[in-house]
Design a protein around this motif. Sequence first.
Motif, PDB file in Angstrom:
ATOM      1  N   ASP A  94      23.029  72.780   5.739  1.00 36.03           N
ATOM      2  CA  ASP A  94      23.334  71.387   6.054  1.00 36.03           C
ATOM      3  C   ASP A  94      22.338  70.420   5.413  1.00 36.03           C
ATOM      4  O   ASP A  94      22.727  69.362   4.927  1.00 36.03           O
ATOM      5  CB  ASP A  94      23.358  71.169   7.573  1.00 36.03           C
ATOM      6  CG  ASP A  94      24.552  71.832   8.238  1.00 36.03           C
ATOM      7  OD1 ASP A  94      25.531  72.169   7.537  1.00 36.03           O
ATOM      8  OD2 ASP A  94      24.512  72.010   9.471  1.00 36.03           O
ATOM      9  N   TRP A  97      23.207  69.990   1.722  1.00 36.46           N
ATOM     10  CA  TRP A  97      24.441  69.209   1.624  1.00 36.46           C
ATOM     11  C   TRP A  97      24.135  67.735   1.896  1.00 36.46           C
ATOM     12  O   TRP A  97      24.546  66.850   1.152  1.00 36.46           O
ATOM     13  CB  TRP A  97      25.472  69.770   2.601  1.00 36.46           C
ATOM     14  CG  TRP A  97      26.562  68.829   2.995  1.00 36.46           C
ATOM     15  CD1 TRP A  97      26.729  68.269   4.219  1.00 36.46           C
ATOM     16  CD2 TRP A  97      27.638  68.339   2.187  1.00 36.46           C
ATOM     17  NE1 TRP A  97      27.846  67.461   4.221  1.00 36.46           N
ATOM     18  CE2 TRP A  97      28.418  67.490   2.988  1.00 36.46           C
ATOM     19  CE3 TRP A  97      28.020  68.540   0.859  1.00 36.46           C
ATOM     20  CZ2 TRP A  97      29.552  66.837   2.520  1.00 36.46           C
ATOM     21  CZ3 TRP A  97      29.149  67.894   0.379  1.00 36.46           C
ATOM     22  CH2 TRP A  97      29.902  67.053   1.205  1.00 36.46           C
ATOM     23  N   ASN A  98      23.392  67.481   2.988  1.00 35.90           N
ATOM     24  CA  ASN A  98      23.055  66.104   3.340  1.00 35.90           C
ATOM     25  C   ASN A  98      22.241  65.421   2.254  1.00 35.90           C
ATOM     26  O   ASN A  98      22.448  64.236   1.967  1.00 35.90           O
ATOM     27  CB  ASN A  98      22.289  66.055   4.672  1.00 35.90           C
ATOM     28  CG  ASN A  98      23.147  66.452   5.847  1.00 35.90           C
ATOM     29  OD1 ASN A  98      24.378  66.438   5.781  1.00 35.90           O
ATOM     30  ND2 ASN A  98      22.511  66.826   6.946  1.00 35.90           N
ATOM     31  N   ARG A 119      31.075  72.867  -0.715  1.00 33.69           N
ATOM     32  CA  ARG A 119      30.911  72.580   0.708  1.00 33.69           C
ATOM     33  C   ARG A 119      32.186  72.920   1.480  1.00 33.69           C
ATOM     34  O   ARG A 119      32.127  73.412   2.605  1.00 33.69           O
ATOM     35  CB  ARG A 119      30.522  71.123   0.925  1.00 33.69           C
ATOM     36  CG  ARG A 119      30.194  70.788   2.360  1.00 33.69           C
ATOM     37  CD  ARG A 119      29.075  71.672   2.930  1.00 33.69           C
ATOM     38  NE  ARG A 119      28.812  71.310   4.317  1.00 33.69           N
ATOM     39  CZ  ARG A 119      27.765  71.687   4.999  1.00 33.69           C
ATOM     40  NH1 ARG A 119      26.857  72.478   4.445  1.00 33.69           N
ATOM     41  NH2 ARG A 119      27.602  71.297   6.236  1.00 33.69           N
ATOM     42  N   ARG A 120      33.317  72.673   0.873  1.00 30.15           N
ATOM     43  CA  ARG A 120      34.589  73.017   1.529  1.00 30.15           C
ATOM     44  C   ARG A 120      34.682  74.534   1.733  1.00 30.15           C
ATOM     45  O   ARG A 120      35.136  75.006   2.775  1.00 30.15           O
ATOM     46  CB  ARG A 120      35.747  72.512   0.686  1.00 30.15           C
ATOM     47  CG  ARG A 120      36.962  72.225   1.483  1.00 30.15           C
ATOM     48  CD  ARG A 120      37.915  71.347   0.732  1.00 30.15           C
ATOM     49  NE  ARG A 120      39.124  71.189   1.497  1.00 30.15           N
ATOM     50  CZ  ARG A 120      40.222  70.674   1.021  1.00 30.15           C
ATOM     51  NH1 ARG A 120      40.279  70.235  -0.215  1.00 30.15           N
ATOM     52  NH2 ARG A 120      41.286  70.574   1.774  1.00 30.15           N
ATOM     53  N   LEU A 123      32.434  75.426   4.596  1.00 31.43           N
ATOM     54  CA  LEU A 123      33.064  75.091   5.880  1.00 31.43           C
ATOM     55  C   LEU A 123      34.094  76.147   6.283  1.00 31.43           C
ATOM     56  O   LEU A 123      34.189  76.509   7.459  1.00 31.43           O
ATOM     57  CB  LEU A 123      33.738  73.721   5.809  1.00 31.43           C
ATOM     58  CG  LEU A 123      32.833  72.510   5.921  1.00 31.43           C
ATOM     59  CD1 LEU A 123      33.648  71.228   5.741  1.00 31.43           C
ATOM     60  CD2 LEU A 123      32.093  72.488   7.239  1.00 31.43           C
ATOM     61  N   MET A 156      33.330  68.780  14.524  1.00 34.51           N
ATOM     62  CA  MET A 156      32.448  68.345  13.438  1.00 34.51           C
ATOM     63  C   MET A 156      32.958  68.874  12.096  1.00 34.51           C
ATOM     64  O   MET A 156      32.948  68.153  11.091  1.00 34.51           O
ATOM     65  CB  MET A 156      31.010  68.806  13.684  1.00 34.51           C
ATOM     66  CG  MET A 156      30.363  68.140  14.880  1.00 34.51           C
ATOM     67  SD  MET A 156      30.220  66.354  14.714  1.00 34.51           S
ATOM     68  CE  MET A 156      29.010  66.243  13.428  1.00 34.51           C
ATOM     69  N   LYS A 159      36.006  66.875  11.034  1.00 28.20           N
ATOM     70  CA  LYS A 159      35.610  65.556  10.523  1.00 28.20           C
ATOM     71  C   LYS A 159      34.996  65.686   9.128  1.00 28.20           C
ATOM     72  O   LYS A 159      35.308  64.895   8.235  1.00 28.20           O
ATOM     73  CB  LYS A 159      34.628  64.893  11.497  1.00 28.20           C
ATOM     74  CG  LYS A 159      34.329  63.481  11.155  1.00 28.20           C
ATOM     75  CD  LYS A 159      35.590  62.651  11.274  1.00 28.20           C
ATOM     76  CE  LYS A 159      35.320  61.209  10.951  1.00 28.20           C
ATOM     77  NZ  LYS A 159      36.548  60.456  10.767  1.00 28.20           N
ATOM     78  N   GLU A 160      34.129  66.663   8.936  1.00 26.82           N
ATOM     79  CA  GLU A 160      33.507  66.861   7.624  1.00 26.82           C
ATOM     80  C   GLU A 160      34.565  67.193   6.574  1.00 26.82           C
ATOM     81  O   GLU A 160      34.516  66.683   5.461  1.00 26.82           O
ATOM     82  CB  GLU A 160      32.441  67.960   7.696  1.00 26.82           C
ATOM     83  CG  GLU A 160      31.630  68.075   6.428  1.00 26.82           C
ATOM     84  CD  GLU A 160      30.487  69.054   6.538  1.00 26.82           C
ATOM     85  OE1 GLU A 160      30.148  69.640   5.485  1.00 26.82           O
ATOM     86  OE2 GLU A 160      29.929  69.250   7.633  1.00 26.82           O
ATOM     87  N   GLU A 161      35.523  68.024   6.944  1.00 23.42           N
ATOM     88  CA  GLU A 161      36.614  68.376   6.025  1.00 23.42           C
ATOM     89  C   GLU A 161      37.392  67.116   5.629  1.00 23.42           C
ATOM     90  O   GLU A 161      37.746  66.931   4.468  1.00 23.42           O
ATOM     91  CB  GLU A 161      37.545  69.396   6.677  1.00 23.42           C
ATOM     92  CG  GLU A 161      38.721  69.787   5.826  1.00 23.42           C
ATOM     93  CD  GLU A 161      38.488  71.028   5.015  1.00 23.42           C
ATOM     94  OE1 GLU A 161      39.208  71.207   4.022  1.00 23.42           O
ATOM     95  OE2 GLU A 161      37.590  71.819   5.358  1.00 23.42           O
TER      96      GLU A 161
END
Length: 174
Positions: A94, A97-98, A119-120, A123, A156, A159-161
């Motif tokens: 994370d 990514w951030n 990132r996808r 996830l 979460m 939402k990120e997706e």
Amino acid sequence: MDIDILILAQLMQGPKHGYEIKKNILAVLNSQRMINNNSLYPKLKRFEEREMVSKTMEEQEKRPNRHVYAITETGRRFFLETIHHFSSDLIEADEEWNLRLAYYHFLDKPTRMRLLVFRRQALAAKRLRLEKLGRADRDADQPMFSRELSRYLQEMMVKEEEIIVRLQTELDPL
């Protein structure tokens, strides 16, 4: 997350004195990871020695003079190369990514797309691990974690997706 990158990112925005750099990094990190004068100034000195940062003296009225740091072309190249270089494994973290998302505007289009794809994928793997844990918990006498945490993590990830899909659509609207 590399504090060096955060220091250089601050200087990518313009020259700053040490306290301002430290204050901004603490705001970015939300005080999760401390940076103090004993870590900041040796890094700035090392950057100066490597010609990634220049230092000038700023005179202040009725206050001690202070050093102002500015990123050089060498530092700018190093910063850009570093944020453009990542693996799919790295983007699972994370913090990494951030960090890339925080400086997304510095990434070129192919790198942005690669970041979003990685990132996808991360996830999707995280979702599978969570589902597997959920199945194990249903069969266990004592669950490993609460349903509330599971719901929170799932929400979460959804939402990120959604954010990733939006960013991908902005990059490639077809």
